[in-house]
Design a protein around this motif. Structure first.
Motif, PDB file in Angstrom:
ATOM      1  N   ASN A   1       0.834  -1.210   0.000  1.00  0.00           N
ATOM      2  CA  ASN A   1       0.000   0.000   0.000  1.00  0.00           C
ATOM      3  C   ASN A   1       0.867   1.257   0.000  1.00  0.00           C
ATOM      4  O   ASN A   1       0.549   2.249  -0.651  1.00  0.00           O
ATOM      5  CB  ASN A   1      -0.922  -0.005   1.210  1.00  0.00           C
ATOM      6  CG  ASN A   1      -1.968  -1.108   1.133  1.00  0.00           C
ATOM      7  OD1 ASN A   1      -2.339  -1.533   0.039  1.00  0.00           O
ATOM      8  ND2 ASN A   1      -2.427  -1.587   2.279  1.00  0.00           N
TER       9      ASN A   1
ATOM     10  N   ARG B   1      -2.736  -1.247  -4.247  1.00  0.00           N
ATOM     11  CA  ARG B   1      -3.792  -1.526  -3.294  1.00  0.00           C
ATOM     12  C   ARG B   1      -4.150  -3.017  -3.337  1.00  0.00           C
ATOM     13  O   ARG B   1      -4.583  -3.520  -4.380  1.00  0.00           O
ATOM     14  CB  ARG B   1      -5.042  -0.668  -3.597  1.00  0.00           C
ATOM     15  CG  ARG B   1      -4.781   0.821  -3.502  1.00  0.00           C
ATOM     16  CD  ARG B   1      -4.457   1.200  -2.065  1.00  0.00           C
ATOM     17  NE  ARG B   1      -4.170   2.642  -1.953  1.00  0.00           N
ATOM     18  CZ  ARG B   1      -3.803   3.218  -0.822  1.00  0.00           C
ATOM     19  NH1 ARG B   1      -3.680   2.489   0.273  1.00  0.00           N
ATOM     20  NH2 ARG B   1      -3.548   4.514  -0.790  1.00  0.00           N
TER      21      ARG B   1
ATOM     22  N   ASP C   1      -6.273  -5.934  -0.852  1.00  0.00           N
ATOM     23  CA  ASP C   1      -7.174  -6.059   0.309  1.00  0.00           C
ATOM     24  C   ASP C   1      -6.962  -7.352   1.104  1.00  0.00           C
ATOM     25  O   ASP C   1      -7.269  -7.415   2.288  1.00  0.00           O
ATOM     26  CB  ASP C   1      -8.646  -5.991  -0.141  1.00  0.00           C
ATOM     27  CG  ASP C   1      -8.943  -4.669  -0.827  1.00  0.00           C
ATOM     28  OD1 ASP C   1      -8.311  -3.660  -0.447  1.00  0.00           O
ATOM     29  OD2 ASP C   1      -9.803  -4.661  -1.738  1.00  0.00           O
TER      30      ASP C   1
END
Length: 847
Positions: free
Chosen positions: A26, A31, A33
């Motif tokens: 990040n 990005r 998750d």
């Protein structure tokens, strides 16, 4: 081809947590998750560039060559100002540059960097090893050079010493010169003037007259050194400080001389000794001692142990003298330690009373009435099979009671009870008269010189005849006071409590006559009444204190066991802090289960207690080995008795006294046709080792008030071992006796049909304690008798009061089913207990 893998796998390769790797991704502008997402090679490269930039690195900096400097020592030639050359240490420094290999795109991958680092580390390690080897070789050469120089110096010194001695010898042997003055008229060298000395008149460089002797001595020394340097060194050392005559005869005096007479040795022999140790003391080979023993008819090996008499016999046979070994052992230190203890003055103590008598004459019922408890309910078949020890508070003071069994098999336990007691109360039933165990109890009391009090019980029965008892005891030389004797007779009824106070008064009167006293202060000593092995608490010993005060935390030695007192409990299971003389208590904390009848003594040092116990154990083991049948006659006798059958047994019981009683009773049943052999015995549940022993020796396992654990049951079922459970000693002896005597009959065997495990206990005002159980094996039937087991030991035997499924009464419950069980006349069921349902089956006996 693009190589992809998950973030979790990449984190595992990089040895970091997935969460930390997600934070770094990040921060690099990517990005993600979840750690299960896939990361591509391009994203990996981007992450690597970000990390390098974050740590202040650059591609140019990463690819900058690395310079390594190393110094190599050497010796070179240096010209001095005068034109001369000389050796001086010169250090040459070498500078190496290592270019980092560039991968595709001008960068190195993580794998390439790791491989390059490992390669460099390996090269550095090899260089270090080479340098170390070189240094070690230099040290070795220098050490050898020093040793060589030392040897040469020692040889030169030895040669010079030999030359000096040879010169002195020649000077001593040379005849005196005719013109030489007498020794008495010749002044000493120091007293003569300098002008009269030969050195003053001799020109420089001229030889003295006796220099020829020195030169000849040096020549002889060189010849001896060339013939053998070592010999010359040894000769010079051996003759140093001696006269010439001694140096010539030294070798002859030190040479081996054959003895003209045999050497007779005194051999110290203890109670037992191994053959190897005896051979060592006799300075003989072990085989020679074994041969001598075989000539005497004793078949042993070198590693076996023989007794004192056999060792003395073979020692004298071999021409040596046997003497008794020094008896000073740690036992002497123990006696000295006890004698050095602080002892106070003797004070009055409570009497110790033993209740003795025949089976079912009311011994335990009498004691039960005195104590106001139900002791009789805890004994199988209504008979006492242990020595129970209690102390009670009466109006006449404190009295300690010992309740002994009455069955014939427990003769040793009764004898032990008579030895421990001050007064014997002999209970005789008025309706039954004098029986064999009654006569035996009288003999035990007489041999122990203990006063008797006769309690004629069951006077409440219609056919009670006390005069019959008194007349029958006259034949045993027990004369009542009314007949002119000295024995008190008290007519009682234990069931109704009639005349119990008169019996207690008689005990107190006898105790006053005896004037019983003991020292309360100081270290405690006493005797073991009974012992057992508890699965939760370990070895438990019931002891009776004779002298001193036994306290928690004391160190004590008890027979071959030792330990520290962890807890003291009375007969009601209550914790106590100390026990005074004549008070029985249970002791926890011993290293093992002691034998009933063993003495115990408190010491202040745990090391002394351990040494004494270990030495006693070693002596007992050696004595047991020495008692084994090793004589040739015994071996031939066993070989000739091939027609005699042998019944091997493994006996396990709940207490030590029962083990002793069963061993003696069963082995006494041996006849010419069959021999009863107890191959193993012990206290506690039946373990895996017991089952293995029974399997290998083809023995029957007898469990007396104990049960086998799960591992032992598997071995028993696999190998088909005969396992029999008993709770009454009559059944054990009767069944073995029938087999041993060859009688055919019906065998009553107990077969376990179901086991229920107690999961919880519920209290009900209507039914009392109700056990919530799960049937784990077989079937539990309401019509069959049951036993309550705790830690594989029987704590109660009776019958079921109720067997329920939900709210309905049922006749049986099968395995894997929950149920509620109410045990009749027993409210002490606890979670973890097992309720064993069994039935007695009659089976026709066959040979």
């Amino acid at each position: 081809m693009t190589q992809n893998n998950s973030i979790a796998k990449l984190a595992e390769q990089m040895r970091m947590t997935p969460q930390k790797l997600l934070e770094q991704l990040n921060a690099a502008g990517m990005r993600f998750d979840s750690a299960d997402q896939t990361i591509t090679s391009a994203e990996k490269a981007k992450l690597l560039s970000h990390l390098r930039a974050a740590h202040g690195g650059s591609e140019a900096k990463e690819r900058r060559p690395i310079s390594l400097k190393s110094g190599v020592g050497a010796t070179g030639t240096v010209k001095t100002g005068a034109g001369r050359t000389g050796g001086a240490p010169v250090q040459v420094r070498v500078k190496r540059k290592i270019e980092l290999p560039a991968s595709s795109g001008g960068r190195m991958s993580v794998e390439d960097e790791r491989a390059d680092a490992l390669r460099k580390l390996e090269e550095s390690r090899r260089r270090n090893e080479e340098e170390q080897r070189s240094l070690l070789e230099k040290d070795r050469l220098a050490k050898e050079e020093r040793e060589r120089a030392q040897r040469e110096a020692a040889e030169a010194a030895a040669a010079a010493e030999a030359a000096r001695l040879e010169t002195e010898r020649r000077s001593a042997e040379a005849p005196a010169h005719p013109a030489a003055p007498a020794a008495a008229d010749t002044p000493r060298r120091e007293e003569r003037p300098a002008a009269a000395r030969p050195e003053a008149a001799r020109p420089a460089g001229a030889r003295r007259p006796d220099d020829r002797l020195h030169l000849r001595g040096d020549r002889d020394a060189r010849q001896r050194r060339s013939a053998g340097p070592a010999r010359g060194r040894n000769d010079s050392r051996g003759s140093k400080g001696r006269r010439p005559e001694q140096s010539r005869t030294g070798d002859a005096r030190n040479a081996f001389q054959q003895p003209t007479a045999p050497i007779v040795r005194e051999v110290a022999i203890g109670e037992t000794i191994s053959v190897a140790e005896l051979a060592q003391k006799l300075a003989l080979k072990g085989g020679e001692v074994v041969k001598a023993l075989m000539k005497l008819g004793v078949m042993v090996t070198v590693t076996q142990t023989i007794d004192h008499d056999t060792a003395v016999l073979v020692t004298e046979e071999l021409g040596h003298k046997a003497v008794a070994a020094d008896a000073s052992t740690v036992e002497d230190a123990l006696m000295a330690h006890i004698a050095a203890g602080d002892q106070g003055e003797a004070q009055p103590r409570p009497p110790v009373v033993t209740i003795m008598g025949h089976v079912d004459h009311g011994k335990t019922s009498l004691l039960d009435y005195i104590r106001r408890t139900k002791v009789v309910s805890g004994e199988a078949g209504g008979i006492t099979q242990h020595i129970g020890a209690y102390h009670v508070e009466t109006e006449s003071g404190v009295i300690s009671f010992l309740d002994t069994p009455g069955h014939a098999a427990f003769s040793q336990m009764r004898a032990r009870g008579a030895q421990l007691t001050d007064i014997v109360v002999l209970v005789v039933a008025a309706d039954d008269g004098v029986k064999p165990q009654t006569k035996e109890a009288v003999q035990h009391a007489k041999s122990a010189k203990v006063p008797l009090i006769i309690a004629i019980n069951k006077m409440d029965k219609a056919d009670a005849d006390p005069m019959r008892v008194k007349s029958e005891l006259l034949a045993e030389e027990v004369v009542a006071e009314e007949f002119g004797g000295d024995t008190q007779f008290v007519e009682i009824s234990a069931k109704q409590g009639t005349n119990i106070d008169a019996l207690l008064d008689a005990i107190s009167l006898q105790a006053e006559v005896l004037e019983l006293k003991a020292v309360r202060d100081g270290r405690a000593s006493g005797v073991v009444i009974e012992s057992s092995l508890d699965k939760g608490r370990g070895p438990v010993a019931t002891v009776l204190v004779h002298e001193g005060t036994l306290k928690r935390g004391d160190y004590l030695v008890c027979g071959v066991q030792y330990g520290r007192v962890r807890a003291l409990t009375d007969e009601n299971g209550q914790q106590v802090q100390e026990a005074t003389p004549s008070i029985p208590v249970q002791v926890l904390g011993l290293s093992g289960v002691p034998d009933a009848g063993d003495d115990f003594v408190v010491v202040s040092d745990e090391r002394l207690a351990k040494d004494v116990a270990q030495q006693r154990d070693a002596k007992r083991r050696e004595s047991r080995l020495a008692k084994s049948s090793n004589r040739m006659e015994d071996i031939l006798a066993q070989m000739g008795s091939a027609d005699q059958q042998t019944l091997n047994l493994v006996v396990k019981a709940d207490v030590q006294g029962s083990v002793q009683a069963l061993r003696e009773s069963l082995t006494a049943l041996s006849t010419d046709a069959i021999r009863i052999n107890v191959v193993g015995s012990g206290v506690g549940g039946i373990t895996e080792s017991d089952a293995t022993l029974a399997s290998t020796s083809k023995a029957t396992i007898i469990g007396f008030n104990v049960r086998a654990d799960a591992s032992a049951r598997r071995i028993i079922e696999t190998n088909g071992v005969d396992l029999r459970y008993f709770s009454i000693i009559y059944d054990v002896i009767d069944q073995v006796k029938q087999v041993a005597s060859g009688l055919l009959g019906m065998e009553i065997r107990e077969e376990i049909i179901g086991i229920a495990e107690v999961r919880d206990v519920f209290r009900s005002s209507k039914f009392g304690a109700v056990a919530g159980c799960m049937v784990v094996e077989g079937t539990v039937k309401s019509s069959k008798p049951i036993r309550v087991l705790r830690d594989n030991t029987v704590v109660f035997e009776g019958e079921l009061e109720s067997l329920r499924r939900f709210k309905e009464n049922v006749d049986e419950v099968k395995s894997g089913t929950e149920c509620g069980i109410g045990v009749k006349a027993y409210n002490d069921v606890q979670p973890g207990d097992q309720i064993e349902c069994f039935e007695r089956i009659e089976i026709a006996r066959t040979l």
